[in-house]
Design a protein around this motif. Structure first.
Motif, PDB file in Angstrom:
ATOM      1  N   PRO A   1      20.387  34.922  52.955  1.00 31.90           N
ATOM      2  CA  PRO A   1      21.794  34.682  52.632  1.00 31.90           C
ATOM      3  C   PRO A   1      22.554  36.000  52.421  1.00 31.90           C
ATOM      4  N   ASN A   2      23.831  35.968  52.744  1.00 34.51           N
ATOM      5  CA  ASN A   2      24.730  37.076  52.439  1.00 34.51           C
ATOM      6  C   ASN A   2      25.400  36.775  51.115  1.00 34.51           C
ATOM      7  N   VAL A   3      25.527  37.788  50.256  1.00 36.64           N
ATOM      8  CA  VAL A   3      26.146  37.602  48.938  1.00 36.64           C
ATOM      9  C   VAL A   3      27.318  38.581  48.803  1.00 36.64           C
ATOM     10  N   SER A   4      28.444  38.069  48.315  1.00 37.85           N
ATOM     11  CA  SER A   4      29.627  38.894  48.056  1.00 37.85           C
ATOM     12  C   SER A   4      30.185  38.530  46.685  1.00 37.85           C
ATOM     13  N   VAL A   5      31.113  39.373  46.186  1.00 39.45           N
ATOM     14  CA  VAL A   5      31.757  39.113  44.899  1.00 39.45           C
ATOM     15  C   VAL A   5      33.259  39.377  45.021  1.00 39.45           C
ATOM     16  N   ALA A   6      34.055  38.554  44.345  1.00 40.88           N
ATOM     17  CA  ALA A   6      35.514  38.710  44.292  1.00 40.88           C
ATOM     18  C   ALA A   6      35.961  38.364  42.876  1.00 40.88           C
ATOM     19  N   VAL A   7      37.128  38.855  42.472  1.00 40.00           N
ATOM     20  CA  VAL A   7      37.649  38.577  41.133  1.00 40.00           C
ATOM     21  C   VAL A   7      39.024  37.930  41.240  1.00 40.00           C
ATOM     22  N   SER A   8      39.278  36.971  40.323  1.00 41.26           N
ATOM     23  CA  SER A   8      40.578  36.322  40.258  1.00 41.26           C
ATOM     24  C   SER A   8      40.820  35.854  38.829  1.00 41.26           C
ATOM     25  N   PRO A   9      41.967  36.095  38.260  1.00 36.10           N
ATOM     26  CA  PRO A   9      43.003  36.975  38.772  1.00 36.10           C
ATOM     27  C   PRO A   9      42.514  38.427  38.742  1.00 36.10           C
ATOM     28  N   SER A  10      43.237  39.303  39.395  1.00 34.50           N
ATOM     29  CA  SER A  10      42.803  40.701  39.453  1.00 34.50           C
ATOM     30  C   SER A  10      43.217  41.485  38.217  1.00 34.50           C
ATOM     31  N   SER A  11      44.120  40.916  37.408  1.00 35.70           N
ATOM     32  CA  SER A  11      44.594  41.607  36.209  1.00 35.70           C
ATOM     33  C   SER A  11      44.925  40.584  35.121  1.00 35.70           C
ATOM     34  N   VAL A  12      44.536  40.903  33.879  1.00 35.71           N
ATOM     35  CA  VAL A  12      44.853  40.039  32.738  1.00 35.71           C
ATOM     36  C   VAL A  12      45.278  40.908  31.556  1.00 35.71           C
ATOM     37  N   LEU A  13      46.046  40.320  30.636  1.00 39.25           N
ATOM     38  CA  LEU A  13      46.425  41.031  29.417  1.00 39.25           C
ATOM     39  C   LEU A  13      45.249  41.017  28.436  1.00 39.25           C
ATOM     40  N   GLU A  14      45.084  42.123  27.692  1.00 39.34           N
ATOM     41  CA  GLU A  14      43.958  42.177  26.754  1.00 39.34           C
ATOM     42  C   GLU A  14      44.085  41.136  25.644  1.00 39.34           C
ATOM     43  N   ASN A  15      45.296  40.751  25.271  1.00 43.16           N
ATOM     44  CA  ASN A  15      45.481  39.726  24.250  1.00 43.16           C
ATOM     45  C   ASN A  15      45.916  38.396  24.861  1.00 43.16           C
ATOM     46  N   GLY A  16      45.815  38.275  26.185  1.00 49.13           N
ATOM     47  CA  GLY A  16      46.281  37.078  26.869  1.00 49.13           C
ATOM     48  C   GLY A  16      45.268  35.955  26.839  1.00 49.13           C
ATOM     49  N   GLN A  17      45.677  34.815  27.396  1.00 46.20           N
ATOM     50  CA  GLN A  17      44.837  33.629  27.452  1.00 46.20           C
ATOM     51  C   GLN A  17      43.908  33.615  28.664  1.00 46.20           C
ATOM     52  N   GLN A  18      44.246  34.367  29.721  1.00 44.27           N
ATOM     53  CA  GLN A  18      43.441  34.364  30.934  1.00 44.27           C
ATOM     54  C   GLN A  18      42.273  35.335  30.837  1.00 44.27           C
TER      55      GLN A  18
ATOM     56  N   GLY B   1      30.626  42.831  51.795  1.00 42.58           N
ATOM     57  CA  GLY B   1      31.895  42.979  51.088  1.00 42.58           C
ATOM     58  C   GLY B   1      31.889  44.075  50.046  1.00 42.58           C
ATOM     59  N   PRO B   2      33.073  44.411  49.587  1.00 42.23           N
ATOM     60  CA  PRO B   2      33.234  45.482  48.602  1.00 42.23           C
ATOM     61  C   PRO B   2      32.988  44.992  47.171  1.00 42.23           C
ATOM     62  N   ALA B   3      33.050  45.949  46.258  1.00 38.57           N
ATOM     63  CA  ALA B   3      32.997  45.638  44.828  1.00 38.57           C
ATOM     64  C   ALA B   3      34.263  44.882  44.437  1.00 38.57           C
ATOM     65  N   ALA B   4      34.229  44.231  43.284  1.00 35.25           N
ATOM     66  CA  ALA B   4      35.397  43.511  42.772  1.00 35.25           C
ATOM     67  C   ALA B   4      35.876  44.212  41.508  1.00 35.25           C
ATOM     68  N   THR B   5      37.132  44.618  41.494  1.00 30.09           N
ATOM     69  CA  THR B   5      37.699  45.346  40.358  1.00 30.09           C
ATOM     70  C   THR B   5      38.746  44.492  39.672  1.00 30.09           C
ATOM     71  N   GLY B   6      38.529  44.238  38.384  1.00 29.58           N
ATOM     72  CA  GLY B   6      39.504  43.536  37.563  1.00 29.58           C
ATOM     73  C   GLY B   6      40.088  44.503  36.548  1.00 29.58           C
ATOM     74  N   THR B   7      41.337  44.298  36.192  1.00 28.65           N
ATOM     75  CA  THR B   7      42.024  45.197  35.262  1.00 28.65           C
ATOM     76  C   THR B   7      42.401  44.455  33.989  1.00 28.65           C
ATOM     77  N   ILE B   8      42.055  45.065  32.856  1.00 25.79           N
ATOM     78  CA  ILE B   8      42.501  44.582  31.541  1.00 25.79           C
ATOM     79  C   ILE B   8      43.725  45.419  31.193  1.00 25.79           C
ATOM     80  N   THR B   9      44.888  44.769  31.214  1.00 25.67           N
ATOM     81  CA  THR B   9      46.152  45.474  31.007  1.00 25.67           C
ATOM     82  C   THR B   9      46.436  45.614  29.521  1.00 25.67           C
ATOM     83  N   ASN B  10      46.684  46.840  29.094  1.00 23.79           N
ATOM     84  CA  ASN B  10      47.008  47.119  27.701  1.00 23.79           C
ATOM     85  C   ASN B  10      48.323  46.436  27.345  1.00 23.79           C
ATOM     86  N   ASP B  11      48.371  45.805  26.180  1.00 20.75           N
ATOM     87  CA  ASP B  11      49.620  45.174  25.743  1.00 20.75           C
ATOM     88  C   ASP B  11      50.082  45.729  24.398  1.00 20.75           C
TER      89      ASP B  11
END
Length: 186
Positions: A56-73, A160-170
Motif C-alpha cells: 500500500p501507498n501511505v500519505s498524510v494531509a492536514v485539515s484545517p491547515s491553521s487553527v487558533l491556539e485558544n480556538g475550538q478547532q 506525497g509530502p509532509a503535512a504542516t499545520g499552524t497553531i496561530t497565536n492569539d
C-alpha cells in the motif's frame, strides 16, 4: 498414478489465498525414475503463483491547515492508504516549531513522543487520524507549526509530502497610548 490404459494424469495445485505482500512463487514438479517406466525429456514442469497483494501507498494531509491556539478547532492529520486488506502500522516523524506537551496534546496515535510516532490502520480501514489539540496560553509568541511526515517502515510505500499545520497565536502585546488632560495649565 495412472489407471489401466490411461495415458495422462493430472495434479492440481490449488493456491491458498492470503493478504500477504510477497513475491511470486514457483511450483516445480519433477518426474523421477521408478519401476516400470522410463523418464523422458520434459520431466520438469514449472508453474507460477502470482502475488495479487500489493504494497500500500501511505500519505498524510492536514485539515484545517491553521487553527487558533485558544480556538475550538483542532489540527486533524489524516493518513490514507491504498490497500486495506490487513492491519498496518505506519511510522511518522514529528517536526515544526511547536512543542509536544507545552504547546499541544495529541490523540489517535498508537505512540507519540514529540519526535516520532506510529499510527495503526485496522483491517479494511483506508484512513487513520492523529488530532493535535493546541494548549491555550496567554504567552505572546509567534505562530507555531506541527509537521507530520510519513517515515519508512515495513509493508508500505511513502507517497506525497509532509503535512504542516499552524497553531496561530492569539495573544498580542497591549497597545499603550498616552494622553494628557488638560492640554494646558497656567
Amino acid at each position: 498414478s495412472f489407471g489401466f490404459g490411461q495415458l495422462t494424469a493430472t495434479i492440481v495445485v490449488d493456491p491458498t489465498a492470503d493478504n500477504l505482500v510477497e513475491s511470486n512463487e514457483d511450483v516445480i514438479l519433477t518426474v523421477v525414475g521408478g519401476a516400470n517406466y522410463n523418464v523422458g525429456l520434459g520431466n520438469v514442469a514449472t508453474g507460477m503463483i502470482v502475488n495479487d497483494d500489493f504494497t500500500p501507498n501511505v500519505s498524510v494531509a492536514v485539515s484545517p491547515s491553521s487553527v487558533l491556539e485558544n480556538g475550538q478547532q483542532n489540527l486533524v492529520y489524516t493518513f490514507t492508504r491504498t490497500q486495506t486488506a490487513n492491519p498496518l502500522t505506519v511510522n511518522f516523524t514529528i517536526g515544526g516549531s511547536a512543542s509536544f506537551g507545552s504547546d499541544y496534546a495529541q490523540s489517535g496515535a498508537q505512540s507519540f513522543n514529540g519526535s516520532t510516532g506510529t499510527i495503526t490502520f485496522g483491517s479494511g480501514q483506508t484512513t487513520a487520524t492523529v488530532t493535535i489539540d493546541p494548549n491555550a496560553d496567554s504567552m505572546i509568541e509567534g505562530d507555531e507549526t506541527v509537521v507530520l511526515t510519513v517515515a519508512s517502515g515495513t509493508g508500505y510505500s511513502i507517497v506525497g509530502p509532509a503535512a504542516t499545520g499552524t497553531i496561530t497565536n492569539d495573544d498580542f502585546l497591549p497597545t499603550v497610548t498616552l494622553a494628557v488632560a488638560p492640554a494646558s495649565v497656567v
